[in-house]
Design a protein around this motif. Structure first.
Motif, PDB file in Angstrom:
ATOM      1  N   PHE A 194      64.522  52.063  45.762  1.00 48.31           N
ATOM      2  CA  PHE A 194      63.850  53.020  44.882  1.00 48.31           C
ATOM      3  C   PHE A 194      62.947  53.950  45.683  1.00 48.31           C
ATOM      4  N   VAL A 195      62.209  53.404  46.625  1.00 48.44           N
ATOM      5  CA  VAL A 195      61.322  54.226  47.453  1.00 48.44           C
ATOM      6  C   VAL A 195      62.141  55.208  48.276  1.00 48.44           C
ATOM      7  N   GLN A 196      63.257  54.766  48.843  1.00 46.93           N
ATOM      8  CA  GLN A 196      64.100  55.660  49.640  1.00 46.93           C
ATOM      9  C   GLN A 196      64.653  56.811  48.796  1.00 46.93           C
ATOM     10  N   VAL A 197      65.140  56.503  47.601  1.00 51.54           N
ATOM     11  CA  VAL A 197      65.724  57.530  46.741  1.00 51.54           C
ATOM     12  C   VAL A 197      64.662  58.522  46.284  1.00 51.54           C
TER      13      VAL A 197
ATOM     14  N   THR B 108      61.827  59.231  47.757  1.00 55.31           N
ATOM     15  CA  THR B 108      61.362  60.019  48.898  1.00 55.31           C
ATOM     16  C   THR B 108      62.345  61.147  49.195  1.00 55.31           C
ATOM     17  N   LYS B 109      63.628  60.825  49.175  1.00 53.73           N
ATOM     18  CA  LYS B 109      64.645  61.855  49.410  1.00 53.73           C
ATOM     19  C   LYS B 109      64.571  62.923  48.321  1.00 53.73           C
ATOM     20  N   GLY B 110      64.403  62.503  47.076  1.00 55.36           N
ATOM     21  CA  GLY B 110      64.277  63.449  45.973  1.00 55.36           C
ATOM     22  C   GLY B 110      63.058  64.337  46.109  1.00 55.36           C
ATOM     23  N   ALA B 111      61.952  63.769  46.598  1.00 54.08           N
ATOM     24  CA  ALA B 111      60.744  64.567  46.794  1.00 54.08           C
ATOM     25  C   ALA B 111      60.966  65.642  47.859  1.00 54.08           C
ATOM     26  N   TRP B 112      61.622  65.288  48.958  1.00 49.94           N
ATOM     27  CA  TRP B 112      61.893  66.279  50.004  1.00 49.94           C
ATOM     28  C   TRP B 112      62.850  67.364  49.514  1.00 49.94           C
ATOM     29  N   ILE B 113      63.820  67.008  48.684  1.00 54.08           N
ATOM     30  CA  ILE B 113      64.715  68.013  48.104  1.00 54.08           C
ATOM     31  C   ILE B 113      63.913  68.950  47.202  1.00 54.08           C
ATOM     32  N   GLY B 114      63.003  68.395  46.423  1.00 55.84           N
ATOM     33  CA  GLY B 114      62.150  69.219  45.562  1.00 55.84           C
ATOM     34  C   GLY B 114      61.251  70.144  46.356  1.00 55.84           C
ATOM     35  N   ILE B 115      60.690  69.663  47.460  1.00 62.82           N
ATOM     36  CA  ILE B 115      59.843  70.509  48.305  1.00 62.82           C
ATOM     37  C   ILE B 115      60.664  71.650  48.896  1.00 62.82           C
ATOM     38  N   GLY B 116      61.875  71.335  49.354  1.00 60.55           N
ATOM     39  CA  GLY B 116      62.747  72.381  49.898  1.00 60.55           C
ATOM     40  C   GLY B 116      63.102  73.416  48.851  1.00 60.55           C
TER      41      GLY B 116
END
Length: 81
Positions: free
Chosen positions: A44-47, A49-57
């Motif tokens: 859950f943390v990995q997913v 975190t990846k989603g947060a970086w996609i949102g920032i981009g």
């Protein structure tokens, strides 16, 4: 007549066995009353975190479009400049 008997009488090979399912998660639970394991918590943390970086981009691309690309192409003008 059963499938196994019919295959034996006709000389057909036995029916193939189904593939093994994925192994059961044996990692300990986060809390005894919570049906989530530690491995699921890490996933859950990995997913997220990846989603947060996609949102920032996506936010950076949106900002570049609004601030620079739109005015340069004449789509709109900025209120502050």
């Amino acid at each position: 007549m059963g499938e196994a008997k019919r295959r034996a009488e006709t000389g057909a090979p036995p029916r193939p066995r189904p593939k093994a399912t994925k192994p059961k998660d044996t990692s300990p639970r986060i809390a005894p009353w919570l049906p989530l394991t530690q491995k699921q918590g890490e996933q859950f943390v990995q997913v997220t975190t990846k989603g947060a970086w996609i949102g920032i981009g996506a936010l950076v691309l949106f900002w570049i479009t609004v601030r620079f690309l739109g005015p340069a192409l004449g789509w709109w003008t900025l209120a502050d400049g």
